[in-house]
Design a protein around this motif. Structure first.
Motif, PDB file in Angstrom:
ATOM      1  N   VAL A  22     -14.188 -49.672 -14.658  1.00 28.37           N
ATOM      2  CA  VAL A  22     -13.572 -50.210 -13.446  1.00 28.37           C
ATOM      3  C   VAL A  22     -12.398 -51.098 -13.816  1.00 28.37           C
ATOM      4  O   VAL A  22     -11.391 -51.168 -13.122  1.00 28.37           O
ATOM      5  CB  VAL A  22     -14.608 -50.985 -12.606  1.00 28.37           C
ATOM      6  N   MET A  23     -12.514 -51.795 -14.934  1.00 34.45           N
ATOM      7  CA  MET A  23     -11.403 -52.584 -15.477  1.00 34.45           C
ATOM      8  C   MET A  23     -11.389 -52.393 -16.981  1.00 34.45           C
ATOM      9  O   MET A  23     -12.374 -51.977 -17.578  1.00 34.45           O
ATOM     10  CB  MET A  23     -11.547 -54.065 -15.119  1.00 34.45           C
ATOM     11  N   SER A  24     -10.227 -52.664 -17.585  1.00 34.94           N
ATOM     12  CA  SER A  24     -10.105 -52.483 -19.025  1.00 34.94           C
ATOM     13  C   SER A  24     -10.966 -53.498 -19.764  1.00 34.94           C
ATOM     14  O   SER A  24     -11.297 -54.557 -19.223  1.00 34.94           O
ATOM     15  CB  SER A  24      -8.647 -52.650 -19.446  1.00 34.94           C
ATOM     16  N   PRO A  25     -11.338 -53.195 -21.015  1.00 37.23           N
ATOM     17  CA  PRO A  25     -12.093 -54.180 -21.801  1.00 37.23           C
ATOM     18  C   PRO A  25     -11.375 -55.516 -21.932  1.00 37.23           C
ATOM     19  O   PRO A  25     -12.019 -56.561 -21.970  1.00 37.23           O
ATOM     20  CB  PRO A  25     -12.233 -53.478 -23.163  1.00 37.23           C
ATOM     21  N   LEU A  26     -10.041 -55.497 -21.976  1.00 38.50           N
ATOM     22  CA  LEU A  26      -9.282 -56.752 -22.061  1.00 38.50           C
ATOM     23  C   LEU A  26      -9.468 -57.583 -20.797  1.00 38.50           C
ATOM     24  O   LEU A  26      -9.656 -58.801 -20.863  1.00 38.50           O
ATOM     25  CB  LEU A  26      -7.799 -56.462 -22.271  1.00 38.50           C
ATOM     26  N   GLU A  27      -9.394 -56.932 -19.642  1.00 35.88           N
ATOM     27  CA  GLU A  27      -9.587 -57.652 -18.388  1.00 35.88           C
ATOM     28  C   GLU A  27     -11.005 -58.208 -18.298  1.00 35.88           C
ATOM     29  O   GLU A  27     -11.208 -59.343 -17.848  1.00 35.88           O
ATOM     30  CB  GLU A  27      -9.303 -56.724 -17.206  1.00 35.88           C
ATOM     31  N   ALA A  28     -11.974 -57.414 -18.734  1.00 39.89           N
ATOM     32  CA  ALA A  28     -13.367 -57.877 -18.702  1.00 39.89           C
ATOM     33  C   ALA A  28     -13.553 -59.089 -19.601  1.00 39.89           C
ATOM     34  O   ALA A  28     -14.239 -60.055 -19.233  1.00 39.89           O
ATOM     35  CB  ALA A  28     -14.292 -56.739 -19.134  1.00 39.89           C
TER      36      ALA A  28
END
Length: 305
Positions: free
Chosen positions: A287-293
């Motif tokens: 749903v979101m990139s690993p960076l955003e998470a």
């Protein structure tokens, strides 16, 4: 060359009245490195960029730019260029005249250098147009051209992709990569994780004036233990039952599309269980990139519902 320290901060703090903008921040940038500076609004990013550009001085700690301690006078260190909160331009002047005026103020005006800078950022076709008619993205590119005129060893960029269309963004990205390949250190502040992922090798994450992470980009991406995934299958109801029975997974949303949250290992087990149950997996996307998470996890920010 790339291990050479270009900017080095140790325990720097900055406060405005009772507000602590930076709290004992350590920060290192090497030659040839594109270093991302990220964090929520009010985290202290702009303050740190201002210190690197010589627009302010730390109230405590030590800051070295290009091997020399910063002085108490407010001036841009030689070899440093960039902008914070967008470039300042003369709206009544053309792009070419803006760069010529800035170069003349420094006593370094050369018509060929101005033309080269405009070509580098893709503004040659509008070089004689007045800046007041420029879009936000064009103003960002003109600000980058102004910084390139000084042949900087340390380049400070605040949201350089702001307002750019996809073609303009790719053009600016290529300019930054070329500078990095030539040994220029770039500090890039951005709210866009895709820009950070595309350009940066290392990143510093600030929250409420403190460093909560600094290091390689890949390490930041691994900081998030759990990620939300969108799961599209041939049988949504059966998939939800399988997901509910998979250890380590939580169902965030069910229906035609299933959204689950969990570590990568639990997602792997879900895929295996779906296949074993005869459910075809048609889509599995974060749903979101690993960076955003990782950003949300380390700054204790809740993702939007």
């Amino acid at each position: 060359m790339r291990s050479t320290p270009v900017a080095r901060a140790r325990g720097i703090s900055k406060w405005f009245g009772q507000v602590i903008a930076l709290d004992e921040v350590d920060f290192d940038v090497a030659a040839g490195q594109v270093h991302g500076l990220v964090g929520p609004n009010g985290a202290g990013k702009t303050t740190l960029l201002g210190l690197l550009l010589g627009l302010a001085r730390p109230d405590a700690g030590a800051l070295e730019i290009l091997g020399s301690p910063t002085r108490h006078t407010l001036e841009v260190p030689v070899g440093v260029a960039g902008f914070v909160d967008g470039p300042s331009l003369y709206p009544a002047l053309s792009a070419r005249q803006n760069l010529a005026a800035l170069a003349s103020l420094r006593g370094t005006y050369k018509a060929s250098a101005v033309d080269d800078a405009l070509e580098q950022v893709g503004l040659s076709d509008v070089a004689d147009n007045r800046a007041r008619g420029f879009s936000l993205g064009m103003r960002q590119r003109l600000g980058l051209a102004a910084a390139l005129l000084t042949n900087p060893r340390l380049l400070i960029l605040d949201e350089p992709s702001n307002g750019l269309d996809p073609a303009g963004k790719q053009h600016v990205h290529q300019v930054i990569r070329t500078l990095s390949d030539d040994g220029v250190a770039v500090v890039l502040s951005s709210h866009r994780m895709d820009d950070v992922a595309a350009l940066c090798t290392d990143v510093t994450l600030l929250a409420t004036g403190r460093v909560v992470f600094t290091g390689p980009l890949a390490k930041l991406a691994a900081e998030s233990d759990e990620t939300d995934y969108r799961v599209l299958t041939s049988d949504a109801a059966k998939a939800a039952v399988v997901a509910a029975d998979t250890p380590g997974l939580r169902i965030i949303e069910s229906g035609e599309t299933l959204v689950v949250r969990g570590p990568v290992l639990a997602i792997d087990h879900l895929v295996i269980r779906l296949v074993g149950a005869g459910v075809a997996l048609r889509e599995l996307t974060p749903v979101m990139s690993p960076l955003e998470a990782a950003f949300l996890a380390l700054t204790h920010t809740e993702p939007p519902l």
